[in-house]
Scaffold this active site. Structure first.
Site, PDB file in Angstrom:
ATOM      1  N   ARG A  72      31.224  40.744  26.875  1.00 22.55           N
ATOM      2  CA  ARG A  72      32.476  40.080  26.512  1.00 22.55           C
ATOM      3  C   ARG A  72      32.051  38.914  25.613  1.00 22.55           C
ATOM      4  O   ARG A  72      31.501  37.932  26.106  1.00 22.55           O
ATOM      5  CB  ARG A  72      33.207  39.577  27.759  1.00 22.55           C
ATOM      6  CG  ARG A  72      33.539  40.682  28.770  1.00 22.55           C
ATOM      7  CD  ARG A  72      34.384  40.147  29.892  1.00 22.55           C
ATOM      8  NE  ARG A  72      34.421  41.033  31.056  1.00 22.55           N
ATOM      9  CZ  ARG A  72      35.247  42.069  31.206  1.00 22.55           C
ATOM     10  NH1 ARG A  72      36.090  42.372  30.244  1.00 22.55           N
ATOM     11  NH2 ARG A  72      35.237  42.787  32.298  1.00 22.55           N
ATOM     12  N   ASP A 128      41.026  50.078  34.296  1.00 21.00           N
ATOM     13  CA  ASP A 128      42.282  49.434  34.703  1.00 21.00           C
ATOM     14  C   ASP A 128      43.542  50.245  34.390  1.00 21.00           C
ATOM     15  O   ASP A 128      44.602  49.989  34.962  1.00 21.00           O
ATOM     16  CB  ASP A 128      42.412  48.058  34.032  1.00 21.00           C
ATOM     17  CG  ASP A 128      41.308  47.107  34.454  1.00 21.00           C
ATOM     18  OD1 ASP A 128      40.737  47.309  35.539  1.00 21.00           O
ATOM     19  OD2 ASP A 128      41.014  46.152  33.696  1.00 21.00           O
TER      20      ASP A 128
HETATM   21  O1  F6P Z   1      38.556  45.423  33.120  1.00 25.58           O
HETATM   22  C1  F6P Z   1      37.736  46.024  34.073  1.00 25.58           C
HETATM   23  C2  F6P Z   1      37.446  45.085  35.210  1.00 25.58           C
HETATM   24  O2  F6P Z   1      36.624  45.760  36.139  1.00 25.58           O
HETATM   25  C3  F6P Z   1      38.672  44.493  35.897  1.00 25.58           C
HETATM   26  O3  F6P Z   1      39.264  45.382  36.801  1.00 25.58           O
HETATM   27  C4  F6P Z   1      38.082  43.269  36.538  1.00 25.58           C
HETATM   28  O4  F6P Z   1      39.064  42.278  36.717  1.00 25.58           O
HETATM   29  C5  F6P Z   1      37.065  42.821  35.530  1.00 25.58           C
HETATM   30  O5  F6P Z   1      36.746  43.958  34.737  1.00 25.58           O
HETATM   31  C6  F6P Z   1      35.800  42.256  36.119  1.00 25.58           C
HETATM   32  O6  F6P Z   1      35.032  41.810  35.074  1.00 25.58           O
HETATM   33  P1  F6P Z   1      33.491  41.414  35.195  1.00 25.58           P
HETATM   34  O7  F6P Z   1      32.707  42.686  35.380  1.00 25.58           O
HETATM   35  O8  F6P Z   1      33.196  40.751  33.904  1.00 25.58           O
HETATM   36  O9  F6P Z   1      33.368  40.531  36.394  1.00 25.58           O
END
Ligand code: F6P
Length: 323
Positions: A72, A128
């Protein structure tokens, strides 16, 4: 079109590899060179770009995660970052890009394609399922199956101890995972962000279930629910209903891993193939998806508005079936 690139971005999802494989092999079939961009937008900014061959994508169809890695990227939120990314694409003479990801990925692609003249086609890769323009996103079905498998196990121990379990599932600010997995496990209640959670009503339902001697129950809580996470909700319920032996389980990232289901492999393969054809046909700034078995293309800005999509009738169905 002589060269295209493919990357994965945001939270990984099972089926991304199947999708990369389909993109690479379809492009090569049409004599188009394919570059893989590592680590999503961050790798685009840092020039982590390398050519992919057919053997690079051999034996990955069945693997979860993404061989291109993901991230990200905060730098991509800046014009400076995006300009670096554009220059790197130009350096490799890339004429079209396939972005596999979710709403954050397409929000980035939307800005980028307004600023710079490289066509992007998006593919819905997220567990999601929170995108308009596709019935299912790549990885959603596998994630649902992961939740069912985990909660089935929790139900064994819940039944043995006559316990009430609050199980928190992923989904960010959307309740798609919670809704379908809740029906799949026969949850007593499903709490999703799209519908206001009335804790007093939940407590009354649980009181009634206790009175009719329902010995163990599962409540599925979407992580984005407006009453808080599973721990917060359980804390409030326990205060009112101390007669319940209550536990909380946060399923977390195990939902996102594992070998993609048959449905996800098929969806990923078909959409990966279609995305290359779409770029060749001059499509841009759209996400490819499948609605009612038909491939369709939705502009990025529309694809990322998920909120009119949840079928809240399923809550009624769940209530009746879990009585
Ligand atoms: O968008 C996918 C997801 O798994 C969401 O369901 C969750 O809120 C988020 O990513 C968690 O993100 P990370 O892996 O960056 O903690």
């Amino acid at each position: 079109m002589k060269s295209i690139a493919v990357f994965t971005s945001g939270g990984d999802s099972p089926g991304m590899n199947a999708c990369i494989r389909a993109v690479v092999r379809t492009a090569l079939h049409h004599n188009i060179r394919v570059y893989g961009i590592m680590h999503g937008y961050q790798g685009m900014i840092e020039g982590q770009i390398r050519e992919l061959t057919t053997s690079d994508v051999g034996n990955i169809l069945q693997r979860g995660g993404t061989i291109l890695k993901s991230s990200r990227s905060k730098d991509f939120l800046t014009l400076e970052g995006r300009t670096k990314a554009f220059n790197n694409l130009k350096k490799h003479e890339i004429e079209g890009v396939i972005a596999i990801g979710g709403d954050g990925t397409f929000a980035g692609a939307k800005i980028f394609t307004v600023e710079f003249s490289i066509p992007f086609v998006g593919l819905p890769g997220t567990i999601d399922n929170d995108l308009i323009g596709t019935d299912y996103t790549i990885g959603y079905d596998t994630a649902l199956n992961n939740v069912l498998e985990a909660v089935d196990k929790i139900k064994d121990t819940a039944a043995s101890h006559d316990r009430l379990f609050f199980v928190e599932v992923m989904g960010k600010d959307a309740g798609f995972i919670a809704l379908r997995s809740g029906i799949g496990v026969g949850a007593l209640a499903i709490l999703i962000p799209e519908v206001h959670t009335d804790l007093a009503e939940l407590i009354e339902n649980l009181r009634a279930a206790y009175t009719r001697k329902k010995s163990s129950s599962i409540i599925i809580v979407a992580e984005g629910d407006d009453a808080g996470g599973a721990y917060e909700i359980a804390k409030q319920v326990v205060q009112e209903l101390p007669q319940y032996d209550t536990r909380v389980s946060i399923l977390g990232h195990q939902q996102r891993g594992g070998s993609p289901s048959a449905l996800d492999r098929m969806l990923a393969s078909q959409l990966g193939y279609e995305a290359v054809l779409a770029l060749m046909a001059g499509k841009h700034s759209v996400m490819a998806g499948i609605v009612n078995k038909e491939v369709c293309y939705t502009p990025f800005e529309k694809a990322i508005k998920h909120h009119d999509k949840v079928n809240t009738d399923f809550l009624k169905l769940s209530e009746i079936l879990s009585a």
